[in-house]
Enzyme design. Structure first.
Site, mmCIF file in Angstrom:
data_model
loop_
_atom_site.group_PDB
_atom_site.id
_atom_site.type_symbol
_atom_site.label_atom_id
_atom_site.label_comp_id
_atom_site.label_asym_id
_atom_site.label_seq_id
_atom_site.Cartn_x
_atom_site.Cartn_y
_atom_site.Cartn_z
ATOM 1 N N ASP A 100 0.832 -1.214 0.000
ATOM 2 C CA ASP A 100 0.000 0.000 0.000
ATOM 3 C C ASP A 100 0.863 1.258 0.000
ATOM 4 O O ASP A 100 0.544 2.243 -0.672
ATOM 5 C CB ASP A 100 -0.911 0.007 1.226
ATOM 6 C CG ASP A 100 -2.062 -0.986 1.114
ATOM 7 O OD1 ASP A 100 -2.268 -1.521 0.004
ATOM 8 O OD2 ASP A 100 -2.736 -1.233 2.125
ATOM 9 N N GLU A 126 -2.414 -2.531 -9.098
ATOM 10 C CA GLU A 126 -1.180 -1.761 -9.239
ATOM 11 C C GLU A 126 -1.098 -1.048 -10.589
ATOM 12 O O GLU A 126 -0.030 -0.611 -11.011
ATOM 13 C CB GLU A 126 0.035 -2.678 -9.082
ATOM 14 C CG GLU A 126 0.217 -3.710 -10.173
ATOM 15 C CD GLU A 126 -0.508 -5.017 -9.897
ATOM 16 O OE1 GLU A 126 -0.094 -6.052 -10.467
ATOM 17 O OE2 GLU A 126 -1.489 -5.011 -9.121
#
Length: 252
Positions: A100, A126
Site C-alpha cells: 500500500d 497496481e
C-alpha cells in the site's frame, strides 16, 4: 428542515476523517452544512480511497469527455496505462502494508509529473492511467519516458528499516482526431502497448502513434463536391475537355 431528521452523522464522520473536510456547524448555517456534505460525498465518490487519485469511474468519464474534445478540436490527446513491475513480489515478501505504501508513493509521484489539466487515476490494483489532453505527437513518448524514469529513481520508505525501488511498464495510445472511438477501444489500444512493454522485458515505454488522417472541410469539398453535381472533378486537367465542351455547344 431539521437536519437531525436526516441522520447525517455517518456522512459527517466519513468526510471529516476519510476526506479531511471541515464542515460548518449545522446549527449556525444549516444550508451551508448540507451543501458541504453533498459536495464532499460527491468528491469522495470520484476518488480512490488509498491513493487519493481519480478512481476508475471518474477516469472513464474523463475519457469520454476527452474523446469529444479531440473530435471537435482536432488536438491530439494521449492515454497512458502504467503498471508497477513485479508488484506481487512486494506483497509476498514485505506484506500488504508495504504494498500500500508503494502504491501511495507511486501515486504521489505520478501526480507530480503531470500538468494541472491532466488526469491521473488508479485504474485497479497496481495499474494506473493518465489522460493528457492537447499532447502533441512528438512529445508523447518523451513525456512517458520522463514519467518512467522519475518513478524508477524514486526511493520508497515502507518502514524505518526498509526502502524499496520499483519500475513501471508504460503503454500509450493517441486518440483518433477525426473518427469517433469509445473509451473501451482507447483503453484497449493503450493496454496492447502495455502488454508489449511487459513482454519485451518491463521498465520500458511503448506508444501507439496510429492516427486517423485528418481531412479538412475544404479538402472534402475539393474531393467530393463535383460528384454531388454530377460533373467531373478537376475537368481542367483532362486533355481535350475544353474542345469537347465547345463541340457540345455547337451540336447539342
Amino acid at each position: 428542515m431539521d437536519l437531525r431528521d436526516l441522520r447525517l452523522d455517518d456522512a459527517r464522520a466519513l468526510l471529516e476523517h476519510g476526506g479531511g473536510m471541515v464542515l460548518p456547524a449545522p446549527e449556525a448555517a444549516p444550508a451551508a452544512f448540507l451543501q458541504g456534505v453533498i459536495d464532499g460525498l460527491c468528491e469522495l465518490s470520484l476518488r480512490d480511497p488509498l491513493t487519493g487519485l481519480a478512481n476508475r469511474r471518474h477516469f472513464r468519464a474523463v475519457l469520454a469527455r476527452e474523446i469529444d474534445v479531440v473530435v471537435r478540436s482536432g488536438n491530439p490527446a494521449l492515454l497512458l496505462m502504467l503498471d508497477i513491475d513485479h508488484f506481487k513480489s512486494i506483497n509476498d515478501a514485505h506484506g500488504h502494508l508495504a504494498g500500500d505504501r508503494v502504491l501511495q508513493a507511486v501515486a504521489r509521484c505520478l501526480a507530480g509529473c503531470v500538468r494541472p489539466q491532466d488526469t491521473v487515476a488508479r485504474y485497479g490494483g497496481e495499474e494506473f492511467a493518465i489522460v493528457l489532453p492537447d499532447c502533441q505527437l512528438n512529445y508523447g513518448e518523451a513525456v512517458a519516458e520522463r514519467i518512467r524514469q522519475t518513478v524508477a529513481n524514486l526511493s520508497i520508505a515502507v518502514s524505518p528499516e526498509l526502502t524499496l525501488q520499483v519500475t513501471l511498464s508504460v503503454g500509450g495510445a493517441f486518440a483518433p482526431t477525426q473518427a469517433r472511438c469509445t473509451p473501451d477501444l482507447w483503453v484497449e489500444r493503450a493496454d496492447n502497448q502495455l502488454y508489449q512493454a511487459k513482454a519485451q522485458g518491463r521498465n520500458r515505454v511503448y506508444i501507439d502513434h496510429q492516427q486517423v488522417i485528418s481531412v479538412s472541410p475544404e479538402e472534402k469539398s475539393l474531393l467530393f463536391g463535383a460528384l454531388s453535381t454530377g460533373e467531373p472533378a478537376w475537368s481542367e486537367n483532362i486533355p481535350g475537355t475544353e474542345e469537347n465542351s465547345a463541340m457540345q455547344k455547337v451540336n447539342p
